[in-house]
Design a protein around this motif. Sequence first.
Motif, PDB file in Angstrom:
ATOM      1  N   THR A  44       0.908  -1.341  -0.015  1.00 19.45           N
ATOM      2  CA  THR A  44       0.004  -0.043  -0.030  1.00 19.45           C
ATOM      3  C   THR A  44       1.025   1.416   0.094  1.00 19.45           C
ATOM      4  OG1 THR A  44      -1.675  -1.191   1.394  1.00 19.45           O
ATOM      5  CG2 THR A  44      -1.935   1.187   1.152  1.00 19.45           C
ATOM      6  N   GLU A  45       1.755   1.323   0.825  1.00 20.22           N
ATOM      7  CA  GLU A  45       2.651   2.455   0.916  1.00 20.22           C
ATOM      8  C   GLU A  45       3.397   2.964  -0.254  1.00 20.22           C
ATOM      9  OE1 GLU A  45       3.021  -0.125   2.522  1.00 20.22           O
ATOM     10  OE2 GLU A  45       5.063  -0.557   3.277  1.00 20.22           O
ATOM     11  N   VAL A  46       3.674   1.957  -0.957  1.00 15.41           N
ATOM     12  CA  VAL A  46       4.435   2.046  -2.106  1.00 15.41           C
ATOM     13  C   VAL A  46       3.481   2.440  -3.226  1.00 15.41           C
ATOM     14  CG1 VAL A  46       6.084   0.962  -3.961  1.00 15.41           C
ATOM     15  CG2 VAL A  46       6.034   0.226  -1.594  1.00 15.41           C
ATOM     16  N   LEU A  47       2.278   1.864  -3.462  1.00 15.07           N
ATOM     17  CA  LEU A  47       1.295   1.956  -4.266  1.00 15.07           C
ATOM     18  C   LEU A  47       0.864   3.470  -4.371  1.00 15.07           C
ATOM     19  CD1 LEU A  47      -0.760   1.372  -6.538  1.00 15.07           C
ATOM     20  CD2 LEU A  47      -2.337   0.570  -4.483  1.00 15.07           C
ATOM     21  N   VAL A  48       0.656   3.899  -2.837  1.00 19.16           N
ATOM     22  CA  VAL A  48       0.448   5.381  -2.733  1.00 19.16           C
ATOM     23  C   VAL A  48       1.208   6.204  -3.199  1.00 19.16           C
ATOM     24  CG1 VAL A  48      -0.090   6.939  -0.780  1.00 19.16           C
ATOM     25  CG2 VAL A  48      -1.458   4.595  -0.778  1.00 19.16           C
ATOM     26  N   SER A  49       2.419   6.091  -3.063  1.00 21.07           N
ATOM     27  CA  SER A  49       3.672   6.820  -3.698  1.00 21.07           C
ATOM     28  C   SER A  49       3.630   7.030  -4.999  1.00 21.07           C
ATOM     29  CB  SER A  49       4.920   6.510  -2.897  1.00 21.07           C
ATOM     30  OG  SER A  49       4.949   6.262  -1.578  1.00 21.07           O
ATOM     31  N   VAL A  50       3.625   5.691  -5.771  1.00 21.56           N
ATOM     32  CA  VAL A  50       3.441   5.530  -7.347  1.00 21.56           C
ATOM     33  C   VAL A  50       2.504   6.337  -7.869  1.00 21.56           C
ATOM     34  CG1 VAL A  50       3.463   3.931  -9.176  1.00 21.56           C
ATOM     35  CG2 VAL A  50       4.971   3.333  -7.230  1.00 21.56           C
ATOM     36  N   LEU A  51       1.376   6.134  -7.464  1.00 22.30           N
ATOM     37  CA  LEU A  51       0.091   6.892  -7.809  1.00 22.30           C
ATOM     38  C   LEU A  51       0.181   8.340  -7.631  1.00 22.30           C
ATOM     39  CD1 LEU A  51      -2.839   4.594  -6.555  1.00 22.30           C
ATOM     40  CD2 LEU A  51      -1.661   4.412  -8.957  1.00 22.30           C
ATOM     41  N   ASP A  52       0.787   8.806  -6.456  1.00 18.89           N
ATOM     42  CA  ASP A  52       1.066  10.151  -6.577  1.00 18.89           C
ATOM     43  C   ASP A  52       1.808  10.592  -7.397  1.00 18.89           C
ATOM     44  OD1 ASP A  52       0.848  12.618  -4.703  1.00 18.89           O
ATOM     45  OD2 ASP A  52       2.880  12.435  -4.673  1.00 18.89           O
ATOM     46  N   ARG A  53       3.021  10.020  -7.817  1.00 19.93           N
ATOM     47  CA  ARG A  53       3.782  10.171  -9.028  1.00 19.93           C
ATOM     48  C   ARG A  53       3.194  10.238 -10.114  1.00 19.93           C
ATOM     49  NH1 ARG A  53       9.377   8.966  -9.032  1.00 19.93           N
ATOM     50  NH2 ARG A  53       9.327   9.697 -10.783  1.00 19.93           N
ATOM     51  N   LEU A  54       2.275   9.400 -10.407  1.00 16.97           N
ATOM     52  CA  LEU A  54       1.498   9.355 -11.519  1.00 16.97           C
ATOM     53  C   LEU A  54       0.355  10.439 -11.822  1.00 16.97           C
ATOM     54  CD1 LEU A  54       0.962   5.784 -12.070  1.00 16.97           C
ATOM     55  CD2 LEU A  54       2.370   7.034 -13.544  1.00 16.97           C
ATOM     56  N   GLY A  55       0.195  11.188 -10.510  1.00 12.88           N
ATOM     57  CA  GLY A  55      -0.818  12.454 -10.565  1.00 12.88           C
ATOM     58  C   GLY A  55      -2.123  11.804 -10.220  1.00 12.88           C
ATOM     59  N   ILE A  56      -2.284  10.407  -9.566  1.00 14.96           N
ATOM     60  CA  ILE A  56      -3.571   9.873  -9.513  1.00 14.96           C
ATOM     61  C   ILE A  56      -3.780   9.937  -8.163  1.00 14.96           C
ATOM     62  CG2 ILE A  56      -4.658   7.657  -9.428  1.00 14.96           C
ATOM     63  CD1 ILE A  56      -3.201   6.796 -11.975  1.00 14.96           C
ATOM     64  N   ALA A  57      -4.916  10.564  -7.642  1.00 17.06           N
ATOM     65  CA  ALA A  57      -5.161  11.037  -6.046  1.00 17.06           C
ATOM     66  C   ALA A  57      -5.774   9.836  -5.319  1.00 17.06           C
ATOM     67  CB  ALA A  57      -6.151  12.300  -6.238  1.00 17.06           C
ATOM     68  N   THR A  58      -5.152   9.609  -4.257  1.00 10.90           N
ATOM     69  CA  THR A  58      -5.758   8.543  -3.313  1.00 10.90           C
ATOM     70  C   THR A  58      -6.200   9.151  -1.963  1.00 10.90           C
ATOM     71  OG1 THR A  58      -3.623   8.104  -2.133  1.00 10.90           O
ATOM     72  CG2 THR A  58      -4.141   6.688  -4.103  1.00 10.90           C
ATOM     73  N   GLY A  59      -5.868  10.436  -1.731  1.00 14.61           N
ATOM     74  CA  GLY A  59      -6.300  10.867  -0.521  1.00 14.61           C
ATOM     75  C   GLY A  59      -5.352  10.563   0.741  1.00 14.61           C
ATOM     76  N   ILE A  60      -4.389   9.735   0.387  1.00 13.27           N
ATOM     77  CA  ILE A  60      -3.831   9.144   1.690  1.00 13.27           C
ATOM     78  C   ILE A  60      -2.507  10.012   1.723  1.00 13.27           C
ATOM     79  CG2 ILE A  60      -2.772   6.782   2.413  1.00 13.27           C
ATOM     80  CD1 ILE A  60      -4.794   5.602   0.962  1.00 13.27           C
ATOM     81  N   ASP A  61      -2.082  10.008   3.116  1.00 11.83           N
ATOM     82  CA  ASP A  61      -1.001  10.678   3.531  1.00 11.83           C
ATOM     83  C   ASP A  61       0.179   9.753   3.370  1.00 11.83           C
ATOM     84  OD1 ASP A  61       1.193  11.388   5.121  1.00 11.83           O
ATOM     85  OD2 ASP A  61       0.007  13.184   6.010  1.00 11.83           O
ATOM     86  N   ILE A  62       1.070  10.059   2.589  1.00 18.16           N
ATOM     87  CA  ILE A  62       2.456   9.269   1.943  1.00 18.16           C
ATOM     88  C   ILE A  62       3.190   8.888   3.516  1.00 18.16           C
ATOM     89  CG2 ILE A  62       4.361   8.699   0.476  1.00 18.16           C
ATOM     90  CD1 ILE A  62       2.863  10.262  -1.529  1.00 18.16           C
ATOM     91  N   TYR A  63       3.616  10.009   3.820  1.00 18.48           N
ATOM     92  CA  TYR A  63       4.710  10.080   5.021  1.00 18.48           C
ATOM     93  C   TYR A  63       4.184   9.184   6.205  1.00 18.48           C
ATOM     94  CZ  TYR A  63       8.489  12.936   3.852  1.00 18.48           C
ATOM     95  OH  TYR A  63       9.661  13.524   3.381  1.00 18.48           O
TER      96      TYR A  63
END
Length: 342
Positions: A235-254
Amino acid sequence: MSSKRDVLITEVALRDGSHAIAHQYTVDQVTRVAKALDEANVPYIEVSHGDGLAGSSLQYGLSRTNEMELIEAAVAVCKQAKIAILLLPGIGTIEELKEAANLGVKMARIATHVTEADVSAQHIAKSKELGLETVGFLMMSHMAPTETLVEQAKLMESYGADVVYVVDSAGALLPHEARERIRALKQHLQIDIGFHGHNNLSLAMANTLVAIEEGATRIDGSVRCLGAGAGNTQTEVLVSVLDRLGIATGIDIYKMMDLAEEIVAPILQAPQEITRDSLVLGYAGVYSSFLLHAKRAAKTFNIDSRDILIELGKRKVVGGQEDMIVDVAAEIAKRNLEAAVR
Ligand SMILES: CC[C@H](O)CC(=O)C(=O)O
Ligand SMILES: [Mn+2]
């Protein structure tokens, strides 16, 4: 942190991860993980025995803690996240579904083998009647051709499901196979489509990205890969990758990274990695949750766990047939003995 979400993530470590730790979750662990996930703004958190409600048994593995206590604990600490449960008709019943709804669960995922969607009709209908968001979860999706998957998904849609998932239980799907399945469901269904991957062939992330490209908007992940076999899309990797792709998950990466490191990693009995056994799950197309059972049987019969898993794959054994693992192990041990005295 933006609350916009292009993709809705369901965190499954407190359910799928139960397989990886032999169903030993404590109330304290679930409370700490659920609270941290909620604070990281994860929208859905699944909590149940690994095999879904009422899975605690000799066949599937006894839970250390009653899952209703775990669900209650998770509900109590979540301010925004919705708690979900998994239910496999035949293992869990309408009674457990009602009990979970009374505890404050907001989403029910009704899981069947990919060719058996018809057994989910009354559970989907009941879940809707209870006011729950309802997901159809088609397990072992690699075992059926795409046309069959579409037929079965349409059945779940007709019973009232709000979402249907392609579930790669064995982590056996290749990216082009995941693409074809999600594309076909998007073409033929009106409801939202989800994807649940396992990382046995190191393809969970690739398959998840392909699924999103094809229009899946509901995605499962397990933090620190705490899921059956080699775990799910991390999950934490997915959220970071999606953020790089400009796809919002609303989840705080840190916050996701921190909870993975500080709260979830200490729960793992061993780091989640692709071992020779989990690799064989994906290679032979075997249910990820069979991993610990097969390792245990291999030890009892003093044989190679890979031989058990390969044979289970050949026999196309599906979820619910855990008793076959010991049968197969006994047969292999007998065969080995006969070969040795010949
Ligand atoms: C035995 C239920 C199973 O773990 C559900 C699931 O997550 C899957 O099929 O991958
Ligand atoms: Mn799974």
